[in-house]
Motif scaffolding. Sequence first.
Motif, short mmCIF file in Angstrom:
data_model
loop_
_atom_site.label_atom_id
_atom_site.label_comp_id
_atom_site.label_asym_id
_atom_site.label_seq_id
_atom_site.Cartn_x
_atom_site.Cartn_y
_atom_site.Cartn_z
N GLY A 154 0.94 -1.20 0.04
CA GLY A 154 0.01 0.01 -0.06
C GLY A 154 0.98 1.24 -0.10
N SER A 155 0.46 2.54 -0.59
CA SER A 155 1.01 3.53 -0.73
C SER A 155 0.49 4.77 -0.06
N GLU A 156 1.27 5.78 0.33
CA GLU A 156 0.95 7.23 0.69
C GLU A 156 -0.05 7.93 -0.22
N GLN A 157 0.18 7.68 -1.65
CA GLN A 157 -0.48 8.06 -2.62
C GLN A 157 -2.07 7.47 -2.89
N GLY A 158 -1.96 6.17 -2.20
CA GLY A 158 -3.60 5.64 -2.15
C GLY A 158 -3.50 4.41 -3.05
N SER A 159 -2.53 4.09 -3.87
CA SER A 159 -2.83 3.17 -4.97
C SER A 159 -1.88 1.87 -4.15
N LEU A 160 -2.55 0.62 -4.79
CA LEU A 160 -1.84 -0.64 -4.03
C LEU A 160 -1.21 -1.48 -5.51
N GLN A 161 -0.10 -2.14 -4.90
CA GLN A 161 0.42 -2.96 -5.79
C GLN A 161 0.59 -4.49 -5.57
N LEU A 162 0.50 -5.40 -6.50
CA LEU A 162 0.84 -6.87 -6.08
C LEU A 162 1.93 -7.28 -6.91
N TRP A 163 2.90 -7.70 -5.97
CA TRP A 163 4.39 -8.01 -6.66
C TRP A 163 4.60 -9.65 -6.43
N ASN A 164 5.11 -10.15 -7.38
CA ASN A 164 5.76 -11.50 -7.22
C ASN A 164 7.11 -11.44 -6.92
N ILE A 165 7.42 -11.91 -5.69
CA ILE A 165 9.10 -11.49 -5.21
C ILE A 165 9.91 -12.46 -5.84
N ARG A 166 9.46 -13.75 -6.25
CA ARG A 166 10.45 -14.73 -6.69
C ARG A 166 10.97 -14.05 -8.24
N SER A 167 9.95 -13.74 -9.23
CA SER A 167 10.24 -13.32 -10.43
C SER A 167 10.54 -11.85 -10.49
N ASN A 168 10.30 -11.09 -9.30
CA ASN A 168 10.69 -9.47 -9.36
C ASN A 168 9.73 -8.78 -10.28
N LYS A 169 8.34 -9.25 -10.42
CA LYS A 169 7.17 -8.79 -11.24
C LYS A 169 6.35 -7.97 -10.65
N LEU A 170 5.93 -6.91 -11.16
CA LEU A 170 4.66 -6.27 -10.68
C LEU A 170 3.52 -6.95 -11.57
N LEU A 171 2.76 -7.56 -10.68
CA LEU A 171 1.46 -8.44 -11.25
C LEU A 171 0.31 -7.77 -11.78
N TYR A 172 0.05 -6.47 -10.67
CA TYR A 172 -1.36 -5.67 -11.08
C TYR A 172 -1.00 -4.54 -10.01
N SER A 173 -1.62 -3.41 -10.56
CA SER A 173 -1.84 -2.12 -9.95
C SER A 173 -3.21 -1.98 -9.62
N PHE A 174 -3.50 -1.70 -8.37
CA PHE A 174 -4.80 -1.22 -7.82
C PHE A 174 -4.79 0.37 -8.05
N PRO A 175 -5.91 0.86 -8.37
CA PRO A 175 -5.86 2.41 -8.47
C PRO A 175 -6.00 3.21 -7.01
N GLY A 176 -6.72 2.31 -6.23
CA GLY A 176 -6.88 2.48 -4.61
C GLY A 176 -7.93 3.87 -4.67
N TRP A 177 -8.03 4.52 -3.64
CA TRP A 177 -8.72 5.35 -3.21
C TRP A 177 -8.60 6.86 -3.02
N LYS A 178 -7.46 7.06 -3.68
CA LYS A 178 -6.66 8.54 -3.78
C LYS A 178 -6.25 9.00 -2.49
N LEU A 179 -6.30 7.97 -1.24
CA LEU A 179 -6.22 8.42 0.03
C LEU A 179 -4.97 7.37 0.63
N ALA A 180 -4.05 8.08 1.53
CA ALA A 180 -2.90 7.23 1.82
C ALA A 180 -3.40 6.00 2.69
N VAL A 181 -2.79 4.75 2.32
CA VAL A 181 -3.14 3.41 3.03
C VAL A 181 -2.33 3.62 4.38
N THR A 182 -2.80 3.23 5.53
CA THR A 182 -2.31 3.26 6.82
C THR A 182 -1.95 1.80 7.39
#
Length: 525
Positions: A154-182
């Motif tokens: 989760g990010s301070e910008q509000g978007s979320l990202q799903l990563w595969n750590i083994r292959s070091n790939k960004l699988l999907y970006s969630f646009p979020g709700w324009k509010l920081a994720v705590t």
Amino acid sequence: MALERGGLFAAFRVLGRFSGPVPHVLRYHGRHREFYLVTAVGRSAHTYNVSNALPQDIACLAADRMLIFASYDNILHAFARNKEVVHTYEGHKARIHLLQPFGDHVISVDVDNVLIVWDIQSEEEYLQVEFDKATFAISAILHPSTYLNKILLGSEQGSLQLWNIRSNKLLYSFPGWKLAVTTLEQAPAVDVVAVGLVSGHIIIHNIKFDETLMKFQQDWGPITAISFRTADGHPVMASGSPIGHIALWDLEEKKLMCQMQDAHSTAIAGMSFVPGEPLLITNGADNAIRVWIFDGPGGVGRVLRSRMGHSAPPTKIRYHGQNGEQILSAGQDGTLQSFSTVHEKFNKSLGRGSINKKKSKKKGLKLDTMALPPITAFASEVAHQSDWDSIIACHQGYITCTTWNYQKTCMGVHKLRPEEFSKHKPIDIYATAVDITSCGNFAVIGLSTGQVDVYNMQSGIHRGRYGKERAHEGAIRGVAVDGLNQLIITAGSEGLIKFWKFKTKDLFYSTELSSPPSGIVLHRD
């Protein structure tokens, strides 16, 4: 025999510290079939059991089945057997602020937005990813249940990202709700996570289909912690706030079930439901850990067990009794507490001083206008402590002294001040020093005006005054009564120490010091 450096007067054990601003972690030990609670207390991680200390205060805490991970500044350590450091991970250039155990690996994120995946056993970097702070400043991390090799950020910008750590790939970006994720928390259902936002919203989101299932909002500011009650048939979610309140949400009815106000006097740092039990564990920077049980009607929790100390620094500490097993401590938070040197389970809080106890209870902690200022000096005696109040205390800038009952662990019945001030309270006159006779019958109180008065502890009746008008020209800096009630010794800010006959109140000796004393202590034996 040469003493090691720091060998004399080296710190032996900390009393009365249980929790700080770092969220606790709950871990399950398979072989012992027990849950262990881990909190960060300064430089140590306390597992109910206790770890060895790190060089600096712990900033971040996490745990897996086998190890406890604790970081300070840019260094990460792993504890084994709840005590000793077995691994150290160095490679961050900035302070670590997020940790996530991940199978054979542990993930750490620093404030410069660098994410490092470490191999736990070899202590080597498996992967390092740098994120752009302007577009994705990492503020929360979660390993979604059953998602192999994947982490959700989760990010301070509000978007979320799903990563595969083994292959070091960004699988999907969630646009979020324009509010920081705590905060991010796994829901009991697979593919579903709870996202806590800075606005106080909680979003229950399906990350497989990127769709929101339900939304809640709490009015007390950002979401500081989220936990789900699992496996005992109650679909309930708890959320924490920066002002110490907890909200409980009914996930079936999609509504607020109840509120637990003032669960802590500071922000809720961490909370976790014990799997399969109706128990919620919370901790906060107010130096308290509480276990709440949900066994009554209406779904509100009550405190089952707690460990708490002062939420502000102590102002005065004294042994209570002759066996050295209890230490009485007054703090800037206004409370008087007793800490056991034998075991924490014997600790007790005598509460905080109040002008009117009934009104204080009605108002609650935050709105209490009846609270007395912090205790600056106190004296206690064990003789007669089961018959009447055994502690006398004076408060900062306050003329009235209060009595306290050690047996009943509460404020006592008497409020002692000179009769001439019983109708009106003077602004610039206050009590400065107190003592109790060894028999527990009399309290001696010194004032800033130089007066020294004696009161009966059982009845609260005034029993006389030393000197014609006052005992000293300056403020009283200390009073002490000998073990046989023959002598009373007083010290004043003008630099004199005076010796009086206790019963007749006659002065029989006076001596001048080269500079004014700040206090006196008498060794009665």
